[in-house]
Write a protein that holds these residues in place. Sequence first.
Motif, PDB file in Angstrom:
ATOM      1  N   ASN A 248       0.860  -1.178   0.000  1.00 21.92           N
ATOM      2  CA  ASN A 248       0.000   0.000   0.000  1.00 21.92           C
ATOM      3  C   ASN A 248       0.898   1.229   0.000  1.00 21.92           C
ATOM      4  OD1 ASN A 248      -2.870  -1.170   0.563  1.00 21.92           O
ATOM      5  ND2 ASN A 248      -1.592  -2.131   2.124  1.00 21.92           N
ATOM      6  N   THR A 249       0.302   2.410   0.075  1.00 20.57           N
ATOM      7  CA  THR A 249       1.071   3.643   0.168  1.00 20.57           C
ATOM      8  C   THR A 249       0.855   4.246   1.547  1.00 20.57           C
ATOM      9  OG1 THR A 249       0.892   4.099  -2.207  1.00 20.57           O
ATOM     10  CG2 THR A 249       1.394   5.965  -0.774  1.00 20.57           C
ATOM     11  N   LEU A 250       1.932   4.374   2.310  1.00 20.14           N
ATOM     12  CA  LEU A 250       1.825   4.948   3.651  1.00 20.14           C
ATOM     13  C   LEU A 250       1.594   6.446   3.535  1.00 20.14           C
ATOM     14  CD1 LEU A 250       1.964   4.648   6.693  1.00 20.14           C
ATOM     15  CD2 LEU A 250       4.442   4.887   6.557  1.00 20.14           C
ATOM     16  N   ASP A 251       0.457   6.895   4.034  1.00 16.96           N
ATOM     17  CA  ASP A 251       0.076   8.309   3.949  1.00 16.96           C
ATOM     18  C   ASP A 251       0.540   9.030   5.213  1.00 16.96           C
ATOM     19  OD1 ASP A 251      -1.037  10.757   3.416  1.00 16.96           O
ATOM     20  OD2 ASP A 251      -3.114  10.100   3.665  1.00 16.96           O
ATOM     21  N   LEU A 252       1.813   9.403   5.253  1.00 16.04           N
ATOM     22  CA  LEU A 252       2.342  10.085   6.426  1.00 16.04           C
ATOM     23  C   LEU A 252       1.790  11.498   6.568  1.00 16.04           C
ATOM     24  CD1 LEU A 252       6.081   8.966   6.517  1.00 16.04           C
ATOM     25  CD2 LEU A 252       4.238   8.308   8.060  1.00 16.04           C
ATOM     26  N   SER A 253       1.283  12.071   5.483  1.00 22.16           N
ATOM     27  CA  SER A 253       0.682  13.405   5.590  1.00 22.16           C
ATOM     28  C   SER A 253      -0.558  13.382   6.471  1.00 22.16           C
ATOM     29  CB  SER A 253       0.322  13.941   4.203  1.00 22.16           C
ATOM     30  OG  SER A 253      -0.723  13.178   3.610  1.00 22.16           O
ATOM     31  N   ILE A 266      -2.540   9.282  17.405  1.00 21.29           N
ATOM     32  CA  ILE A 266      -2.437   8.583  16.128  1.00 21.29           C
ATOM     33  C   ILE A 266      -1.109   7.855  16.061  1.00 21.29           C
ATOM     34  CG2 ILE A 266      -1.713  10.761  15.025  1.00 21.29           C
ATOM     35  CD1 ILE A 266      -2.749   9.566  12.364  1.00 21.29           C
ATOM     36  N   ILE A 267      -1.158   6.571  15.717  1.00 23.94           N
ATOM     37  CA  ILE A 267       0.045   5.781  15.532  1.00 23.94           C
ATOM     38  C   ILE A 267       0.111   5.328  14.076  1.00 23.94           C
ATOM     39  CG2 ILE A 267      -0.084   5.016  17.935  1.00 23.94           C
ATOM     40  CD1 ILE A 267      -0.815   2.212  16.831  1.00 23.94           C
ATOM     41  N   VAL A 268       1.242   4.730  13.698  1.00 21.68           N
ATOM     42  CA  VAL A 268       1.467   4.305  12.309  1.00 21.68           C
ATOM     43  C   VAL A 268       1.861   2.839  12.285  1.00 21.68           C
ATOM     44  CG1 VAL A 268       2.984   4.592  10.299  1.00 21.68           C
ATOM     45  CG2 VAL A 268       2.066   6.605  11.465  1.00 21.68           C
ATOM     46  N   ASP A 269       1.289   2.101  11.341  1.00 20.67           N
ATOM     47  CA  ASP A 269       1.617   0.695  11.098  1.00 20.67           C
ATOM     48  C   ASP A 269       2.369   0.603   9.773  1.00 20.67           C
ATOM     49  OD1 ASP A 269       1.708  -1.956  10.376  1.00 20.67           O
ATOM     50  OD2 ASP A 269      -0.391  -2.390  10.764  1.00 20.67           O
ATOM     51  N   PRO A 270       3.708   0.654   9.800  1.00 21.12           N
ATOM     52  CA  PRO A 270       4.459   0.598   8.543  1.00 21.12           C
ATOM     53  C   PRO A 270       4.478  -0.790   7.922  1.00 21.12           C
ATOM     54  CG  PRO A 270       5.972   0.636  10.397  1.00 21.12           C
ATOM     55  CD  PRO A 270       4.590   0.798  10.968  1.00 21.12           C
ATOM     56  N   SER A 271       4.249  -1.826   8.714  1.00 28.31           N
ATOM     57  CA  SER A 271       4.316  -3.195   8.202  1.00 28.31           C
ATOM     58  C   SER A 271       3.236  -3.449   7.149  1.00 28.31           C
ATOM     59  CB  SER A 271       4.184  -4.196   9.351  1.00 28.31           C
ATOM     60  OG  SER A 271       5.197  -4.014  10.310  1.00 28.31           O
ATOM     61  N   HIS A 272       1.972  -3.100   7.498  1.00 29.80           N
ATOM     62  CA  HIS A 272       0.895  -3.299   6.540  1.00 29.80           C
ATOM     63  C   HIS A 272       0.938  -2.273   5.413  1.00 29.80           C
ATOM     64  CE1 HIS A 272      -0.911  -5.974   9.582  1.00 29.80           C
ATOM     65  NE2 HIS A 272      -1.490  -6.516   8.537  1.00 29.80           N
ATOM     66  N   ALA A 273       1.539  -1.129   5.685  1.00 27.17           N
ATOM     67  CA  ALA A 273       1.610  -0.106   4.639  1.00 27.17           C
ATOM     68  C   ALA A 273       2.478  -0.559   3.478  1.00 27.17           C
ATOM     69  CB  ALA A 273       2.160   1.190   5.230  1.00 27.17           C
ATOM     70  N   CYS A 274       3.642  -1.147   3.789  1.00 28.46           N
ATOM     71  CA  CYS A 274       4.571  -1.482   2.702  1.00 28.46           C
ATOM     72  C   CYS A 274       4.528  -2.958   2.321  1.00 28.46           C
ATOM     73  CB  CYS A 274       5.989  -1.084   3.079  1.00 28.46           C
ATOM     74  SG  CYS A 274       6.660  -1.942   4.525  1.00 28.46           S
ATOM     75  N   GLY A 275       4.291  -3.840   3.302  1.00 30.12           N
ATOM     76  CA  GLY A 275       4.245  -5.261   2.995  1.00 30.12           C
ATOM     77  C   GLY A 275       5.594  -5.871   2.688  1.00 30.12           C
TER      78      GLY A 275
END
Length: 353
Positions: A248-253, A266-275
């Motif tokens: 997927n595309t991680l929307d850090l904005s 708000i937290i971020v899950d980079p694992s599912h974002a990039c795969g």
Amino acid sequence: MLVVMHKEATADDVAHVVRAIESRGYSARPIQGGERMAIGILNNRGPVDPNWVLGLPGVKEAIPVTRPYKLVSREFHPQDTVVPVGDVRIGNGTVVVIAGPCAVESEEQALTIARHVKRAGAHLFRGGAFKPRTSPYAFQGLGEKALKILVKVREETGLPIVTEALDHTVYDLVEEAADMVQIGARNMQNFTLLRRAGHSSKPVLLKRGMAATLEEWLMAAEYILEGGNPNVILCERGIRTFTDHSRNTLDLSAVPVVRKESHLPIIVDPSHACGRRDQVIPLSRAAVAVGANGLMVEVHHRPEEALSDGAQSLTPDQFRRLCDEIRPLVHLYARGQRSEVRGQKSEVRSQKA
């Protein structure tokens, strides 16, 4: 509309205003602020005339709320919400790391990974008991057996547990075992599930849907707060775009925008974002730098044997490196938070003067 009370307003004044609001057919939601009480007016189908409110005892001002989401908005609740998960606090100026496997596969697997991530610096343990999978033939999780394993993980390591409830029929089971209940991306607009989460006594981790706008995401959170549960953490996990170099595309904005619009952490899950394993650490650094309140990362001690999402799972050594690499950014982030708070207090003093 948000009704702001004077600092000197009594409990009787607040009760009188609540009764006056409800007598007009609206809902009243008291909100305790840092120095004074506020009361939100909900379920009004049109603009509310502020003049009748201003004449009530103890009322300082009446502020129209322009956002379609009310309870999650900073207009309703200017201060950051800090969500307690076990003995961990999320949203208080630190960066919380949640780590563990995509799915609980066995007691040995879960305990082994939990020991590794705790030593490396994780604050909470994640692990799927019920797994939503695209294919009906893929591993669906161990269900109740996995919940019992997660309870053992908490007992041995002391790490609070985060796991997903797939629907309202299993919510009671998950709520009993977990310290925080996750609502996944596929369920972001499962309104029956959101309403059940609103009646929960446990914090809720709400993931952004794969094609959801920020407004849709915040409105989903509104369902939970409207139901009475104020402890919601938002999780950006990537959105579906035309890219083919990552899952997927991680929307850090989304992180600074959500922090501006909402008081929720708000937290971020980079694992599912990039795969992809090789992208997780750089995206984690970026998430901390942009102001996320935490990370949720998948870790497996034998990712090549994982029953789900092994390709995006870090090894324990890689997770330790992630924690080491974000540590300097966490210190910078904490200093920035303290400076921001001091600036806000100075602005308030100036306004009072």
